[in-house]
Design an enzyme around this catalytic site. Structure first.
Site: not given
Ligand code: FCB
Length: 482
Positions: A327, A384-386
């Site tokens: 992030y 896998m998350e952004n």
């Protein structure tokens, strides 16, 4: 001093400048005449991520037992506005519509998490068939639309009954988790091929067990160390068990870590010790034992009483890929009140922030990816998350024109593309998140979705970023300018 030399090298090569400044681009065959695209490989995986407690709702349906997040969110003052995941996005009942929306955007993968308390309502013992039925239905619905299911076995919603036995502070949990992992894999592993064990174990340890702002609300360094070590161990044992059970099934096994480069507030030569400490606590406490078989030196004393003979070997399991969530960078300085004597400070002047107050630093994702290549053997990596939350309002026609999110995603994907060009084995991207959802202690006020979810009617409304992402997927490329 490995880290320091890397940071200096990064600064010298311009990695610390904006993503655009060091970007090399190539024209994709499908580019519009005026549009220059950073092209991604044909086989690139494009998806979105969610997690069970944040979207499913239906907390008593199908025999689901309570989780630590049910308990926490129902405790006074723990979550903004008293929000809970009782209803969330009601994905449990509306999954088909959500799968449809993914398919319409052209996504070829979906990372969701399995709720342990649906599968084992009290955390141990035989599987609750009705709980597994839901993931069975979801898996089939995804495959019917050409979307690969990427289950994550644990995204923070521990069965409350296990918390009552100490949860992640009890070493026995490594065995409980391994049993649970095998139950899930036995049910949908004939169709789901990509498995991740844990989501962000360090974040779960820091906020849930060290600082208390997340469930289960435990505090103190001692609980942080236990939660880290037992998650690492559980992950290793489950990887080993699935590796043994998966022979011939074509499973790809991995796990998901939050990796955020830590920089000293005030530049590379100021507050260096604080940044190294927080880097160990947040990043290396999980990364190093998994990929190098050792805990970071700065934390070894804290782990020593917990590490038994054979533990480090059990944790260092081969993985087929590493999932990373990124992030922003974290800017640290000394803070005597901090869990490890450090605290957050300001990013360099002029750095914009998201609605979470997180600095927008796209080049940080290139930094972490390149470091994985240079110092951790270049494992296959999936982001896998952004994603980002911004204050946003529905426009007059019920449409959210979320240009800030588009810009955030575009700039991060461009930085990912740069890493790819520099030889990082980056294979896919999952946006956080598919839907506006229950953002933990922040409740529903923080919206990360590509799709707006009306809190009254639960109607799904794709935002501008959803359409933008669909375009990226279709063209397999990200515009280098707007
Ligand atoms: C990550 C979590 C995810 C979501 C995003 C914003 O740390 O894994 O559930 O809360 O942050």
């Amino acid at each position: 001093m490995r880290r320091r030399s890397f940071l200096k090298a990064a600064a010298a090569t311009g990695l610390a400048a904006s993503a655009g400044a060091f970007l090399t681009t190539r024209r994709a065959a499908v580019a519009q005449p005026s549009e220059v695209l950073a092209a991604f490989p044909d086989k690139f995986v494009w998806g979105a991520s969610t997690s069970s407690y944040q979207i499913e709702g239906a907390v008593t349906a199908g025999g689901r037992g309570p989780s630590v997040w049910d308990t926490f969110s129902h405790s006074f003052g723990k979550v903004a506005n008293g929000d809970t995941g009782d209803v969330a996005c009601d994905h449990y009942n509306r999954y088909a519509e959500d799968v449809d929306l993914m398919a319409k955007a052209g996504m070829n993968a979906y990372r969701f998490s399995v709720a342990w308390p649906r599968v084992q309502p009290t955390g141990t013992g035989p599987a609750n068939a009705e709980g597994l039925d839901f993931y069975d239905r979801l898996t089939d619905a995804l495959l019917a639309k050409g979307i690969a299911p990427w289950p994550c076995l644990y995204h923070w919603d521990l069965p409350q009954a296990l918390q009552d036995r100490g949860g992640w502070t009890n070493r026995d949990i490594a065995g409980w988790f391994t049993d649970y992992a095998q139950l899930v894999a036995a049910r949908i592993g004939d169709r789901a091929k990509h498995w991740t064990m844990l989501n962000e174990p360090s974040v779960h340890a820091i906020f849930g067990h060290g600082l208390g702002g997340h469930a289960p609300g435990m505090t103190g360094k001692g609980n942080y160390f236990k939660a880290i070590h037992h998650q690492n161990l559980a992950q290793g044992m489950a990887l080993k068990a699935l590796r043994a059970a998966g022979g011939g099934k074509g499973w790809q096994l991995g796990t998901v870590l939050s990796l955020q480069p830590v920089w000293p507030v005030g530049g590379l030569d100021a507050n260096y010790a604080a940044s190294l400490m927080w880097d160990a606590v947040w990043n290396r406490a999980c990364l190093d034992p998994l990929l190098r078989g050792e805990y970071p030196e700065l934390l070894r004393d804290g782990f020593a009483p917990l590490v038994k003979a054979g533990d480090l070997e059990a944790i260092r399991q081969p993985i087929d890929f590493l999932g990373i969530n990124y992030y922003s960078r974290m800017h640290q300085q000394p803070d005597p009140a901090g869990l490890f004597g450090t605290g957050y400070g300001s990013p360099p002047e002029g750095t914009p922030t998201t609605g979470m107050g997180w600095p927008v630093e796209p080049d940080g994702i290139a930094e972490i990816l390149i470091e994985l290549k240079q110092e951790y053997g270049n494992p296959p990596v999936y982001v896998m998350e952004n994603g980002a939350a911004y204050p946003e309002q529905t426009g007059p026609k019920g449409f959210v024109q979320d240009n800030d999110r588009i810009s955030y995603l575009r700039r991060h994907m461009l930085a990912g593309h740069q890493a790819l060009e520099e030889g990082v084995d980056l294979r896919g991207w999952f946006v956080w998140s598919l839907l506006d959802n229950f953002e933990w202690a922040e409740g529903y006020q923080r919206r990360f979705g590509l799709i707006e979810v009306d809190r009254q009617t639960l109607e799904r409304r794709p935002k501008a970023s959803y359409h933008w992402y669909a375009d990226v997927i279709r063209k397999k490329g990200v515009p280098t300018s707007v």
